[in-house]
Motif scaffolding. Structure first.
Motif, mmCIF file in Angstrom:
data_model
loop_
_atom_site.group_PDB
_atom_site.id
_atom_site.type_symbol
_atom_site.label_atom_id
_atom_site.label_comp_id
_atom_site.label_asym_id
_atom_site.label_seq_id
_atom_site.Cartn_x
_atom_site.Cartn_y
_atom_site.Cartn_z
ATOM 1 N N GLY A 104 0.961 -1.237 -0.279
ATOM 2 C CA GLY A 104 -0.098 -0.014 0.029
ATOM 3 C C GLY A 104 1.174 1.493 -0.255
ATOM 4 O O GLY A 104 0.068 2.369 0.050
ATOM 5 N N ASP A 105 2.408 0.748 0.295
ATOM 6 C CA ASP A 105 3.061 2.432 0.839
ATOM 7 C C ASP A 105 3.232 2.740 -0.827
ATOM 8 O O ASP A 105 2.963 2.188 -1.915
ATOM 9 N N ARG A 106 3.031 4.095 -1.584
ATOM 10 C CA ARG A 106 3.637 4.993 -2.819
ATOM 11 C C ARG A 106 5.206 4.647 -2.942
ATOM 12 O O ARG A 106 5.670 5.184 -2.078
ATOM 13 N N LEU A 107 5.175 4.878 -4.348
ATOM 14 C CA LEU A 107 6.882 4.735 -4.385
ATOM 15 C C LEU A 107 6.921 5.265 -6.120
ATOM 16 O O LEU A 107 5.775 4.552 -7.416
ATOM 17 N N PHE A 108 7.424 5.931 -6.268
ATOM 18 C CA PHE A 108 8.502 6.608 -7.670
ATOM 19 C C PHE A 108 9.677 6.754 -8.089
ATOM 20 O O PHE A 108 9.947 5.906 -7.422
ATOM 21 N N ILE A 109 9.473 6.514 -9.534
ATOM 22 C CA ILE A 109 11.014 6.347 -9.878
ATOM 23 C C ILE A 109 10.408 7.843 -10.976
ATOM 24 O O ILE A 109 9.828 7.441 -11.457
ATOM 25 N N LEU A 110 12.014 8.212 -11.313
ATOM 26 C CA LEU A 110 12.460 9.415 -12.339
ATOM 27 C C LEU A 110 13.603 9.077 -12.572
ATOM 28 O O LEU A 110 14.745 8.587 -12.168
ATOM 29 N N PHE A 135 7.732 10.573 -16.244
ATOM 30 C CA PHE A 135 8.863 10.869 -16.818
ATOM 31 C C PHE A 135 10.285 11.645 -17.011
ATOM 32 O O PHE A 135 9.827 12.978 -15.958
ATOM 33 N N SER A 136 10.918 10.665 -18.154
ATOM 34 C CA SER A 136 12.627 12.083 -16.661
ATOM 35 C C SER A 136 12.755 13.012 -17.791
ATOM 36 O O SER A 136 13.511 13.617 -17.069
ATOM 37 N N ILE A 143 7.395 16.776 -11.177
ATOM 38 C CA ILE A 143 7.567 15.636 -10.582
ATOM 39 C C ILE A 143 7.101 16.062 -8.527
ATOM 40 O O ILE A 143 6.508 15.286 -8.583
ATOM 41 N N ALA A 144 7.235 17.398 -8.391
ATOM 42 C CA ALA A 144 6.670 17.622 -6.789
ATOM 43 C C ALA A 144 5.094 17.149 -6.935
ATOM 44 O O ALA A 144 4.726 16.950 -5.903
ATOM 45 N N THR A 145 4.636 18.458 -8.144
ATOM 46 C CA THR A 145 2.920 17.993 -7.912
ATOM 47 C C THR A 145 2.208 16.335 -7.690
ATOM 48 O O THR A 145 1.637 16.274 -7.235
ATOM 49 N N ARG A 146 2.753 16.102 -8.716
ATOM 50 C CA ARG A 146 2.721 14.524 -8.552
ATOM 51 C C ARG A 146 2.925 12.921 -6.848
ATOM 52 O O ARG A 146 2.437 12.265 -6.453
ATOM 53 N N VAL A 147 4.186 13.468 -7.053
ATOM 54 C CA VAL A 147 4.536 12.980 -5.915
ATOM 55 C C VAL A 147 4.224 13.311 -4.517
ATOM 56 O O VAL A 147 3.522 12.633 -3.683
ATOM 57 N N ASN A 148 3.235 14.536 -4.115
ATOM 58 C CA ASN A 148 2.943 15.138 -3.290
ATOM 59 C C ASN A 148 1.314 14.274 -3.255
ATOM 60 O O ASN A 148 1.085 14.007 -2.794
ATOM 61 N N LEU A 149 1.421 14.762 -4.553
ATOM 62 C CA LEU A 149 -0.993 14.415 -4.787
ATOM 63 C C LEU A 149 -0.853 12.264 -4.908
ATOM 64 O O LEU A 149 -1.566 12.214 -3.705
ATOM 65 N N GLY A 267 7.399 6.248 -18.495
ATOM 66 C CA GLY A 267 6.827 7.006 -17.886
ATOM 67 C C GLY A 267 5.724 7.429 -18.239
ATOM 68 O O GLY A 267 4.902 8.547 -17.588
ATOM 69 N N TRP A 268 5.128 6.715 -19.396
ATOM 70 C CA TRP A 268 3.785 6.733 -20.092
ATOM 71 C C TRP A 268 2.689 5.777 -19.751
ATOM 72 O O TRP A 268 3.888 4.754 -19.626
#
Ligand code: AMP
Length: 593
Positions: A104-110, A135-136, A143-149, A267-268
């Motif tokens: 359930g934790d969220r992980l982002f990859i850039l 998307f790199s 990036i920040a908008t999506r990580v925060n949302l 990234g898409w």
């Protein structure tokens, strides 16, 4: 030159029996419950994408087959077998567990298309962590908008991207507990507040049993753009794997022994569903090219890597067309059997170009982030009508609908039975990869449904034989080089420039990219419009948004057309830009009506 309206299939197209031969009977008898039987499953009715894509093959006859083959200009090719991929993803999953990151934790990859990205996506899914590849080419703002949302707890990135795009913004992403870095230089990274991924992987165990996720547990969070507001996080679940498998079979015609290349970036959504998951499910070898587009390189890869199934996009095809047919001379593609394309309208010339230059027509198909998988497709056994997206796949019921006056919030629609009439493309809800919500935005999600119909936001038409034809989008969202861009996100960043008073952003037709992002701005009183200021605003947008999202053109206007309720009329900006009729302007501020 006048071309026939239909491209008939030849013996060359059909040298291997396609997976979908009897369209009507297969559609009639299709059941998702039966499709589910193709999955291995986990005890207790659990279903985990990583188990189906990797672990089941790693313990079977395909264990030594290459699952992913990475190629790059200045490095030797790297082949990762299914067995090795199982070990690497276990190490990643175990490393996360040791950090206290779990289901359930969220992980982002850039990251670019590096092996660690693929390991991180599948390793996260293996331990039930919800994953979002970014998307790199995004700048720090998206990036920040999506990580925060998405309330990202972990970010996996490279040390270069971290320094360029994340470090200065780290404090604005308070949910981030761990940043795991892939070293670009080969030695462990020493950025304060980060961990070295390779070291964590080395210490972790290569045995990790996939977490028994329930079919409706969240798996991937894909961000998509709307006309207004922040991007929307489309929630996907592990059960989506059933659609990925079925569409890999019917729409991409994957067969045992195929060598497959999906050119989309992970990234898409296409790059994840069909660049990572679907080919692995079918146990086929997938090529990953780490380089950017290069026409000569692509022809060489198609030939030398003996690609048999190729999934690409209209912008890429148009770039190949522009590079000229001479580049193809000297190449031959005897292994190539099937070509498909997605993401934007595929013009008939591009379909024919495939036939003329590569010896095979290009099969357009349609889907979107929310559908999680291909819904409408041209499939190998059937003749192609260039310009059409094809027919709904087995298990998918599509319709063209018109909106009726709503009572309250929920949309109401009526199915248009007559062929040849434009309306909104709708799909009957219930296929396994359908998104299950927009994160923290139940109201927006509900607006996508009218009873059993999911409303796609695309306008289309169906012909008498059941083929669907794309007409346009019902909203102001921009499709540039296959990437969906929300005008609001771009406008917000432009407005942060000290000189900008108002901003309106549109998609301007472009012969290669489909649409390009064009911005109109009006300036605050103290500023005057000149080239230096234009370049400065452009640089500001590029720095914040990244090259993929920032406007390619900026024009100054004294004021922007607004509705009387204050909304910028992008439709009018676009009509004026294109010299088209302005349509209904009765809501225009100052229209006097
Ligand atoms: P995304 O959610 O980023 O994958 O974008 C989905 C949107 O891309 C769809 O709603 C369509 O507007 C557009 N799209 C996808 N495939 C096609 C296609 N084959 N023809 C025309 N437009 C397409």
């Amino acid at each position: 030159m006048d071309r026939p309206a239909v491209i008939p299939k030849t013996a060359h197209d059909l040298r291997l029996a396609p997976n979908l031969v009897n369209y009507d009977a297969t559609c009639r008898d299709y059941s998702w419950a039966e499709a589910r039987q193709a999955m291995d499953g986990l005890p207790g009715g659990a279903l985990n994408i990583a188990h189906e894509a990797v672990d089941r093959h790693a313990s079977g006859p395909l264990r030594d087959r290459t699952a992913l083959r990475f190629v790059a200009r200045d490095a030797a090719a790297l082949d990762i077998s299914f067995a090795e991929l199982a070990r690497l993803t276990s190490r990643f999953a175990d490393a996360l567990s040791r950090l206290g990151v779990g289901k359930g934790d969220r992980l982002f990859i850039l990251a670019g298309r590096i092996p660690e990205l693929y390991v991180a996506v599948l390793g996260s899914l293996k331990c039930g962590v919800v994953v979002t590849p970014l998307f790199s080419a995004f700048g720090p703002e998206p990036i920040a908008t999506r990580v925060n949302l998405g309330e990202g707890k972990v970010l996996v990135t490279t040390d270069t991207l971290y320094r360029r795009k994340v470090k200065a913004w780290r404090e604005r992403m308070p949910s981030l507990r761990h940043v795991l870095l892939v070293s670009d230089e080969g030695s462990p990274t020493s950025e304060p507040g980060t961990l070295d991924l390779a070291s964590l992987m080395a210490e972790a165990s290569d045995q990790f049993a996939a977490v028994p996720t329930a079919p409706d547990d969240m798996s991937l969070l894909h961000f998509t753009s709307g006309t207004t507001g922040t991007p929307k996080g489309a929630i996907h679940v592990h059960e989506a794997v059933v659609t990925h498998h079925a569409t890999g079979r019917f729409a991409l015609d994957l067969h045992d022994g195929d060598r497959y290349w999906c050119t989309a970036d992970p990234g898409w959504v296409t790059g994840t569903s069909y660049g990572i998951i679907a080919p692995l499910l079918h146990g086929v070898t997938s090529l990953v090219d780490r380089e950017e587009f290069d026409a000569q390189r692509w022809y060489t890869l198609l030939e030398q890597e003996r690609i048999s199934v190729w999934y690409t996009a209209p912008t890429a095809i148009r770039m190949l067309m522009k590079a000229g047919a001479e580049l193809v001379r000297g190449h031959s593609f005897p292994a190539l059997r099937f070509i498909a394309s997605v993401g934007e309208p595929l013009n008939p010339e591009a379909v024919w170009w495939g036939k003329d230059v590569l010896g095979l027509p290009i099969h357009d198909n349609w889907w979107q982030t929310e559908t999680g998988g291909i819904m409408i497709a041209n499939t190998p056994a059937f003749d192609i009508r260039p310009g059409s997206m094809g027919r709904p796949l087995p298990g998918i019921e599509a319709a063209i609908v018109e909106h009726l006056e709503a009572e309250g919030e929920a949309p109401r629609v009526r199915v248009i039975e007559t062929a040849g009439v434009d309306g909104e493309l709708a799909l009957r809800a219930g296929w396994p990869s359908m998104f299950r919500g927009y994160l923290n935005n139940e109201a927006r999600y509900r607006k996508c449904f009218a009873g059993q119909w999911y409303l796609t936001g695309d306008l289309a038409r169906r012909d008498e034989d059941g083929y669907y034809w794309f007409v346009g989008r019902a909203d102001d969202v921009i499709k540039s080089a296959g990437h969906l861009i929300g005008p609001f996100e771009v406008e917000s960043v432009l407005m942060e420039h000290p000189a900008v008073a108002e901003a309106g952003v549109i998609g301007k037709p472009d012969p290669i990219m489909g649409e390009m992002v064009k911005a109109f701005v009006s300036l605050k009183g103290a500023y005057s419009a000149d080239e230096t200021l234009r370049l400065d605003i452009m640089a500001h947008a590029r720095k914040r948004l990244g090259a993929a999202v920032a406007p390619k053109e900026i024009a100054f206007l004294a004021t922007l057309p607004r509705t009387r309720s204050g909304k910028i009329m992008r439709r009018l900006l676009k009509a004026r830009e294109l010299g088209l009729p302005e349509g209904d302007t009765s809501t225009l501020e100052g229209s006097g009506q």
